[in-house]
Motif scaffolding. Structure first.
Motif, short mmCIF file in Angstrom:
data_model
loop_
_atom_site.label_atom_id
_atom_site.label_comp_id
_atom_site.label_asym_id
_atom_site.label_seq_id
_atom_site.Cartn_x
_atom_site.Cartn_y
_atom_site.Cartn_z
N THR A 1 0.83 -1.21 0.00
CA THR A 1 0.00 0.00 0.00
C THR A 1 0.86 1.26 0.00
O THR A 1 0.57 2.23 -0.70
N ARG A 2 1.94 1.24 0.78
CA ARG A 2 2.83 2.42 0.80
C ARG A 2 3.55 2.59 -0.53
O ARG A 2 3.78 3.73 -0.98
N MET A 3 3.93 1.49 -1.18
CA MET A 3 4.54 1.59 -2.50
C MET A 3 3.56 2.20 -3.50
O MET A 3 3.92 3.05 -4.32
N ASP B 1 -2.59 9.20 6.04
CA ASP B 1 -2.44 8.07 6.97
C ASP B 1 -3.74 7.27 7.09
O ASP B 1 -3.72 6.03 7.17
N ASP B 2 -4.87 7.97 7.13
CA ASP B 2 -6.15 7.27 7.25
C ASP B 2 -6.40 6.38 6.03
O ASP B 2 -6.86 5.24 6.17
N TRP B 3 -6.10 6.90 4.85
CA TRP B 3 -6.31 6.11 3.63
C TRP B 3 -5.31 4.98 3.54
O TRP B 3 -5.63 3.90 3.03
N LEU B 4 -4.10 5.18 4.03
CA LEU B 4 -3.13 4.08 4.06
C LEU B 4 -3.63 2.94 4.93
O LEU B 4 -3.53 1.76 4.56
N ARG B 5 -4.16 3.27 6.11
CA ARG B 5 -4.69 2.23 7.00
C ARG B 5 -5.89 1.53 6.36
O ARG B 5 -6.00 0.30 6.42
N LEU B 6 -6.77 2.31 5.74
CA LEU B 6 -7.95 1.73 5.11
C LEU B 6 -7.56 0.79 3.97
O LEU B 6 -8.07 -0.33 3.85
N SER B 7 -6.61 1.23 3.13
CA SER B 7 -6.19 0.41 2.00
C SER B 7 -5.47 -0.86 2.48
O SER B 7 -5.66 -1.94 1.92
#
Length: 348
Positions: free
Chosen positions: A34-36, A48-54
């Motif tokens: 997801t971070r890539m 950060d919220d969208w990273l956690r959700l994804s």
């Protein structure tokens, strides 16, 4: 998907083995993938919220029961150097994909310091092989950048200019609380904007004459509708117009086009039933050739079988009317020094 264009600066984990050590991803890799995606694929990084959700969305899908498959290369420090992610989906079967299983390459990303090492090719190849051999996928799709397109063509992907990618995003309801007198511009991702633009195929031509200013043209072996051509052809993806002129001239005649580039005409062609996209031709001045230079032309037999030098009156008797209109306009542009513009190409 990113192209591997940055120079490598750090030692890679594949130095001893001679090839990148690719492994299958698991649910534990969801956060790194997801971070890539956020850093190297999307047009704007995720919060950060969208990273956690994804990550929460992807993790259960990276299981044998899920619809996501990924392959990665690890960096020496244990972080992720490269990854490729595919999503499997059912489709109605057809002769070209009888199993009714499709996969979209959703992510292919490599960190800049690990590019130009074959990591992207390694993870994408592993992904495609797994999807075909293990998951029984027979239809593969992806969206790519011009820089990465050559890799995917080497891996068997083909583009189709007759197909248009279209997207639709559901818009939030308008509450009507604040009426606006004028529309307000909103930012859209670059890829979404690019996909909304009209499609056109780009061509280049080189107008050449003998020392008496009689046009030189080549006879086509594959286009009865346009039997006589100027030197030229379609531009390759990412190619500059004058570079395409030099390439086409060498391929079709064995000659080397010499600049500086001088544009004589721009020709626009409207879409047609057999060609559902516009065409744009840029016609450059190729100068005057001596009789010896003309005799030295070497034709590519797969494209042309004859070269002729004739007066305009003689050419008019051999060419369709719409082709001759273009030739006459280009001749006048060179003679007067005023570039021509034609927007009726292909109307007839």
């Amino acid at each position: 998907m990113n192209a591997e264009t940055a120079p490598a600066t750090a030692p890679g984990p594949s130095a001893a083995a001679g090839r990148p050590p690719v492994r299958a991803a698991t649910s534990a890799d969801a956060g790194a993938i997801t971070r890539m995606r956020s850093a190297y694929v999307l047009s704007a990084p995720l919060t950060d919220d969208w990273l956690r959700l994804s990550t929460d969305e992807l993790a259960p899908r990276l299981t044998p029961q899920g619809d996501a498959r990924a392959f990665v290369v690890d960096a020496p420090d244990g972080t992720m150097a490269a990854c490729a992610l595919g999503l499997i989906s059912p489709v109605l079967p057809a002769p070209a994909y009888p199993r009714g299983r499709a996969a979209r390459v959703q992510i292919a990303a490599t960190r800049p310091e690990f590019r130009r090492r074959g990591y992207a090719r390694a993870v994408v190849t592993a992904l495609l092989d797994h999807l075909a051999d293990v998951e029984d996928v027979t239809l593969f799709e992806l969206h790519t950048s011009p820089e990465a397109a050559p890799l995917y063509r080497e891996l068997g992907f083909n583009g189709n200019p007759a197909l248009m990618r279209m997207t639709r995003h559901r818009q939030p309801a308008d509450t009507g609380a604040v009426p606006r007198a004028q529309p307000v511009s909103t930012w859209v991702p670059p890829q979404v904007y690019a996909d909304s633009l009209p499609r056109a195929a780009a061509y280049v031509c080189l107008y050449v004459t003998d020392e008496d200013d009689r046009p030189l043209q080549l006879h086509s072996v594959y286009s009865p509708g346009h039997p006589w051509h100027m030197i030229g052809g379609a531009m390759d993806l990412g190619e500059r117009p004058w570079d395409a002129v030099v390439r086409e001239c060498g391929e079709e005649t064995g000659m080397t086009a010499v600049g500086p580039p001088r544009l004589l005409a721009t020709v626009f062609g409207v879409p047609r039933a057999q060609r559902p996209y516009s065409t744009l031709q840029l016609i450059f001045d190729g100068g005057r050739l001596t009789a010896e230079q003309i005799r030295g032309i070497t034709l590519n037999p797969r494209e042309h079988d004859e070269v002729r030098v004739l007066s305009l009156a003689e050419w008019e008797a051999l060419m369709p009317a719409r082709d001759f209109v273009r030739l006459r306009a280009v001749e006048e542009a060179r003679r007067t020094g005023v570039a021509a513009y034609i927007d009726t190409w292909g109307n007839a």
